[in-house]
Design a protein around this motif. Structure first.
Motif, short mmCIF file in Angstrom:
data_model
loop_
_atom_site.label_atom_id
_atom_site.label_comp_id
_atom_site.label_asym_id
_atom_site.label_seq_id
_atom_site.Cartn_x
_atom_site.Cartn_y
_atom_site.Cartn_z
N ALA A 110 0.84 -1.19 0.00
CA ALA A 110 0.00 0.00 0.00
C ALA A 110 0.88 1.24 0.00
N LEU A 111 0.41 2.26 -0.70
CA LEU A 111 1.07 3.57 -0.74
C LEU A 111 0.06 4.61 -0.27
N LEU A 129 4.62 2.48 -7.80
CA LEU A 129 3.46 1.73 -8.26
C LEU A 129 3.76 0.82 -9.45
N ALA A 130 4.97 0.89 -9.97
CA ALA A 130 5.34 0.07 -11.12
C ALA A 130 5.32 -1.41 -10.73
N TRP A 140 8.61 2.82 0.48
CA TRP A 140 8.83 4.04 -0.28
C TRP A 140 8.51 5.22 0.61
N PHE A 141 9.34 6.26 0.52
CA PHE A 141 9.21 7.41 1.41
C PHE A 141 9.24 8.69 0.59
N GLY A 142 8.21 9.52 0.73
CA GLY A 142 8.14 10.81 0.03
C GLY A 142 8.36 11.96 0.99
N LEU A 152 3.99 7.53 1.91
CA LEU A 152 4.63 6.41 2.59
C LEU A 152 4.07 5.13 2.01
N GLY A 153 4.96 4.28 1.51
CA GLY A 153 4.55 3.00 0.96
C GLY A 153 5.19 1.86 1.71
#
Length: 223
Positions: A110-111, A129-130, A140-142, A152-153
């Motif tokens: 989940a993101l 999301l790829a 994943w961190f934005g 945040l993923g």
């Protein structure tokens, strides 16, 4: 509140392995974007929040995702497009609400993104999301320019990774990323974005996304 701008019909993007969560408040005067007041009225601040949310949902709809979910504090309005599921936000502090949002995604990665970045585009989301987004990656961190984070993923959503993180501080992002790393997760970063909290933020963000609903509405209010 100012009437919402006309929305184009937006087709959902192709499916992918990841659920995208958008956490948001219903854009009501006095409940959202209170730091925009002044110079804007509470009604204008709420209208800008609605435009930012609409821009965010459009980006999510056009990005490849398995499912798209709005985690909402409030009631959906005309601004909600087809193709977005809605679940109610959990009670508690922001860390608890984010944790609960991830807890509802036990069936895959989940993101999560917020509603404060109307400059968001599918291209900014695609790395997380790829089809191969989770190959050699656990999170994943934005990062956000104010020290927080806009995305945040998690490959395996674990609410414990968010609970207890102090939110809305200049160190929130650093503390959250450190929590991920200390849990042994392999973390990749998304682009750094600026949240819309204050009037200067709004002007700067609108300048980076001049075709957005948010920028158009801000220009109307400033004229």
């Amino acid at each position: 509140m100012t009437a919402p701008m006309t929305r184009p019909v937006t087709a959902a993007g192709p499916g992918g392995p990841t659920t995208v969560l958008v956490i948001a408040k219903e854009p009501l005067p006095g409940r959202v974007k209170t730091r925009l007041t002044p110079p804007f009225t509470p009604e204008q601040a709420a209208a800008l929040a609605e435009a930012a949310l609409a821009d965010t949902l459009d980006a999510v709809l056009c990005a490849p995702a398995r499912r798209r979910v709005l985690v909402l504090d409030g009631t959906p309005g005309r601004w909600l497009p087809p193709g977005i599921d809605v679940v109610e936000q959990a009670p508690g502090g922001l860390d608890e609400r984010l944790a609960a949002a991830f807890a509802g995604c036990a069936d895959g990665p989940a993101l999560l993104v917020g509603m404060d970045t109307p400059q968001l585009t599918p291209r900014l989301l695609v790395p997380a999301l790829a089809p191969d987004a989770w190959s050699g990656c656990d999170a994943w961190f934005g990062p956000a320019e104010d020290g927080g984070f806009w995305a945040l993923g998690l490959a395996e959503p674990d609410p414990a990774l968010l609970r207890g993180i102090p939110m809305s501080t200049a160190r929130t992002g650093a503390l959250q990323r450190a929590r991920l790393c200390s849990a042994g997760l392999r973390v990749r970063d998304l682009a750094r974005l600026r949240d819309v909290d204050t009037a200067p933020d709004a002007a700067a963000v609108a300048a980076t996304a001049p075709a957005s609903r948010f920028a158009a509405l801000l220009s109307r209010f400033a004229s």
